[in-house]
Write an enzyme that holds these catalytic residues in place. Structure first.
Site: not given
Length: 486
Positions: A175, A407, A433
């Site tokens: 991320s 995602d 994710h």
């Protein structure tokens, strides 16, 4: 050759002696990722490093204590690789036991992890006033990583009686920390053999309408229609019956309607982002078919799953909470919003047509939040960020980009593959994710995941094999030259 238990103990003491001691969360979880929710860690032993506060000033010599961790059980002395696992926008309470442990065992690697400046216990100041947050940025964080990496390598050389030797380094992140992983390889290619950028949000986006569009695609026609109808009903009831409506969702404290609507939007996002679409869609579609109140059905999901099982605090969405400058476990919310409001935006706004979230969650809502929470003059310099790093046109090398097909954050990642920067999209019903690192479903209750829970476990396995192949090649190239830079 493995590090013995006795040597490992001495090594720990040696590092503590070097670094000294210090005194001493999470962001809006649907915005980006939380690693600290997992109780399954490789290690939680805190170590400390004296870090420079401002890497861009030749005159400011202030330092702060930065927390880090190391895991040496699989380390092949003396030439094994070192995996630098990046912590992101939350308190870093240890090295989580996810897929990196499998990779460390396979490659005989040591794993080290440095907490992001300001987050958790690595805070330079006693308060988080806007003035004190001036040193909170991805750019400063990258220099933190570079300085720490050099110090750790030198410390290792001293311990092992090596001179000017370099272990092969490889960087990992998911991320925001996935973006940092890619950016670290871009800016400091001589300090790492390569990087894994999992669900890496390398593109700063001012109006991120693709985010909401992906939610619609991931939901499918029936669930999307139910979500849209729920949003319309909420928007209709809010002006005249706001207090009762917010109470229904357990969110009466959210006085600003935009905060409440953002909370409801994020509650839906999380089901797709973390690979659990059926948790949301099944009860909502069934309620719609039965002619039941969709708002009540959605409120049940929000309270039982998003707040209950997933553990999100309603307070996270309250601008009164975000304005709190005290250094507490809830500080990560304010800290991440500062980065949002200055560097990356990622404003998750409703598209002009066919949106899932309320149209009231718009650009003005986000800009007003930035101004209300941090004061005048705080504005996301998205163009500057993308020019500095390159966005999805990042011109690095030896970076692996991975994304889950469901995602919504993948639209801020690099999805176009190139020979030296391969990009893999894991396609399955519940691929969200960081699926490559965590398996699926992406539940914070078992954050390391289980590939067998995926609707297409072979898709996860295939990408993991490709990750290993690239790592094996790049690490061997480093070892072959005796240098990290290639």
């Amino acid at each position: 050759m493995r590090l013995s238990e006795a040597v490992s103990s001495v090594w720990f003491l040696f590092l503590v002696a070097l670094s000294g001691f210090a005194h001493g969360f999470v962001t809006r979880r649907a915005l980006l990722d939380r690693l600290s929710g997992n109780s399954n860690y490789l290690t939680t032993k805190e170590l400390w490093f004296d870090q420079t506060l401002d890497h861009y000033s030749p005159y400011d010599h202030r330092q702060f204590k930065q927390r880090y961790y190391e895991f040496l059980d699989y380390f092949q002395v003396p030439d094994g690789p070192i995996f630098l696992k990046l912590c992101g926008e939350s308190s870093c309470n240890g090295i989580a036991n996810d897929y990196i442990s499998i990779l460390a065992k396979k490659f005989g690697a040591a794993v080290v992890s440095l907490e992001h400046r300001y987050y958790g216990k690595s805070t330079p100041f006693k308060t988080h006033t806007t003035e004190n947050l001036r040193y909170l940025s991805s750019k400063q964080s990258l220099f933190d990583l570079a300085i720490f990496r050099q110090w750790y390598q030198e410390s290792l050389n001293l311990k092992l009686n090596k001179t000017d030797a370099e272990n092969p380094w490889f960087v990992f992140g998911i991320s925001y920390s996935g973006a940092l992983s890619a950016w670290f390889r871009l800016k400091f290619p001589h300090l790492t053999c390569g990087s894994l950028a999992s669900s890496a949000v390398v593109l700063a986006v001012y109006n991120f309408t693709e985010f909401d569009k992906q939610i619609g695609e991931s939901a499918g026609p029936e669930c999307k229609a139910a979500l849209q109808e729920t949003t319309q009903l909420v928007d209709q009831r809010l002006p005249s019956n706001g207090k009762e409506l917010k109470t229904l969702f357990g969110a009466a404290e959210l006085e600003i309607d935009g905060d409440f609507l953002y909370f409801l939007a994020d509650a839906a996002v999380i089901a797709f982002q973390y690979g659990n679409p059926d948790k949301l869609c099944t009860p909502l579609v069934e309620a719609k078919k039965a002619g039941e109140d969709l708002v009540a059905a959605y409120a049940k999901y929000v309270k039982e799953y998003y707040v209950g099982s997933f553990g999100v605090s309603v307070e996270t969405y309250n601008q009164k909470h975000l304005k709190n400058t005290a250094v507490t476990e809830g500080s990560s919310d304010r800290l991440w919003w500062f980065q949002v409001c200055t560097e990356v935006a990622y404003f998750q706004v409703a598209p002009s047509n066919d949106s899932i979230r309320s149209p009231k969650v718009d650009t003005k809502y986000h800009l007003d939040l930035c101004k209300n929470v941090f004061g005048e003059g705080i504005y996301p310099e998205v163009d500057v960020t993308n020019i500095y790093y390159g966005g999805t046109k990042i011109a690095g090398s030896k970076i692996i980009f991975t994304n889950g097909s469901q995602d919504p954050w993948r639209h801020a990642s690099k999805q176009t593959s190139s020979p030296d920067m391969p990009s893999y999209i894991i396609t399955c019903h519940n691929c969200g994710h960081g699926t490559d690192m965590r398996g699926c479903p992406q539940s914070p209750l078992s954050i390391e995941g289980n590939a067998q829970n995926c609707s297409s476990p072979d898709a996860v396995h295939k990408v993991r094999q490709q990750i290993i192949e690239n790592m094996d090649l790049w690490l061997s190239q480093c070892k072959g030259t005796g240098r990290t830079y290639m």
